[in-house]
Write an enzyme that holds these catalytic residues in place. Structure first.
Site, PDB file in Angstrom:
ATOM      1  N   PRO A   2       0.825  -1.210   0.000  1.00 43.25           N
ATOM      2  CA  PRO A   2       0.000   0.000   0.000  1.00 43.25           C
ATOM      3  C   PRO A   2       0.861   1.263   0.000  1.00 43.25           C
ATOM      4  O   PRO A   2       1.872   1.341   0.695  1.00 43.25           O
ATOM      5  CB  PRO A   2      -0.800  -0.128   1.302  1.00 43.25           C
ATOM      6  CG  PRO A   2      -0.857  -1.597   1.557  1.00 43.25           C
ATOM      7  CD  PRO A   2       0.454  -2.130   1.076  1.00 43.25           C
ATOM      8  N   GLU A   3       0.439   2.234  -0.799  1.00 45.76           N
ATOM      9  CA  GLU A   3       1.154   3.500  -0.895  1.00 45.76           C
ATOM     10  C   GLU A   3       0.357   4.587  -0.166  1.00 45.76           C
ATOM     11  O   GLU A   3      -0.637   4.301   0.499  1.00 45.76           O
ATOM     12  CB  GLU A   3       1.379   3.845  -2.370  1.00 45.76           C
ATOM     13  CG  GLU A   3       2.153   2.761  -3.119  1.00 45.76           C
ATOM     14  CD  GLU A   3       2.358   3.076  -4.594  1.00 45.76           C
ATOM     15  OE1 GLU A   3       2.412   4.273  -4.953  1.00 45.76           O
ATOM     16  OE2 GLU A   3       2.461   2.132  -5.396  1.00 45.76           O
TER      17      GLU A   3
END
Length: 299
Positions: A2-3
């Site tokens: 996840p960013e």
């Protein structure tokens, strides 16, 4: 992994059910994830009130009235899922996976759930991570930015202080490709492969271009492109690829708006077509990571 948009979305979902609430019970199923859990983690969480939440880069910080902050990193396969008191029961592990909270109450976990927190109003937050690359830590709230995982992070790209001048200074003298430079968390915090590919496309910058050559007109296009793609992704709830879900269990939808990421061989959304010499979205490998781009539009 996840960013920034995914982590921001999860943090906002947690804030809706945690901010201002008291933690009634907390428990762990094992002594570690990526690293060992802090000493007496469940005991130190038990009974505290959440006073606020913050995201720093790809990390979530939950501030407690005990003067400590709970740091959470989702890793590659982790997800935090909040379930209200009246939600259907979740699948449970067998007796071998059962555990007790700090007061000895039985809290049987969901499969691959390594930390569970229950608030006084009955909301249950579980940290589920099959691969255990995520991590949890506790630190004094006053020392959050000095924590070993946060101390070297670069500026937040959505804050006003992230300007073309700031990014230009960080890129000066760097002879690495701009793609690699933007993935360096000391240059800018929170960016990852997806949003770097998308931002470089919007800015018309080749991912192969040396970072030191970007300051000037190109960086004036790049900074707004980074901000725009991140804001749009947050508005769509992030991108759901593989394991990511929002805190409410729903999927993000930004993957439906990708211009180039994971679109190898598809038409470039900005080029008129093959008659103009465009071969569509191309894929190359840089530092072991897939890069998606349009060589005709990105120079």
């Amino acid at each position: 992994m996840p960013e920034l948009p995914e982590v921001e979305t999860v943090m906002r979902g947690l804030a809706a059910v945690l901010d201002g609430r008291r933690i009634a019970r907390a428990a762990t199923t094992r002594p570690d994830m990526r690293w060992p859990f802090p000493d007496r983690l469940a005991e130190r969480l038990d009974g505290t009130r959440v006073t606020g939440l913050r995201r720093r880069g790809k990390y979530i910080l939950v501030r407690l009235d005990s003067g400590e902050s709970l740091l959470i990193h989702l890793g590659m396969s982790g997800r935090l899922v909040a379930r209200p008191k009246d939600a259907p029961p979740v699948p449970r592990m067998g007796p071998q996976g059962a555990y007790s909270d700090a007061r000895g109450h039985n809290m049987p976990p969901e499969a691959h759930e390594h930390l569970v927190i229950e608030t006084q109003d009955g909301t249950r937050i579980g940290f589920v991570d099959p691969r255990r690359f995520g991590c949890v830590d506790l630190m004094p709230t006053s020392g959050e930015d000095r924590h070993r995982l946060l101390a070297e992070l670069g500026p937040e790209p959505l804050e006003e202080g992230f300007t073309p001048a700031v990014l230009s200074a960080a890129l000066a003298g760097r002879r690495t490709p701009i793609k690699a430079a933007l993935l360096d968390q000391s240059v800018v915090a929170g960016l990852g492969n997806i949003y770097v590919c998308e931002a470089l496309f919007r800015a018309g910058i080749s991912p192969r271009r040396l970072a030191q050559s970007v300051p000037g007109r190109r960086v004036e296009r790049l900074v707004p492109a980074i901000k725009a793609v991140l804001r749009e992704a947050i508005g769509a709830g992030g991108s759901s690829l593989r394991d990511y879900v929002r805190a409410d269990g729903e999927l993000g939808r930004f993957q439906d708006r990708f211009a180039v990421y994971d679109r190898e061989g598809q038409p470039c959304p900005l080029c008129p077509g093959p008659e103009a010499g465009c071969k569509g979205v191309q894929r190359i490998v840089q530092s072991g990571r897939s890069t998606f781009w349009c060589p005709r539009m990105q120079r």
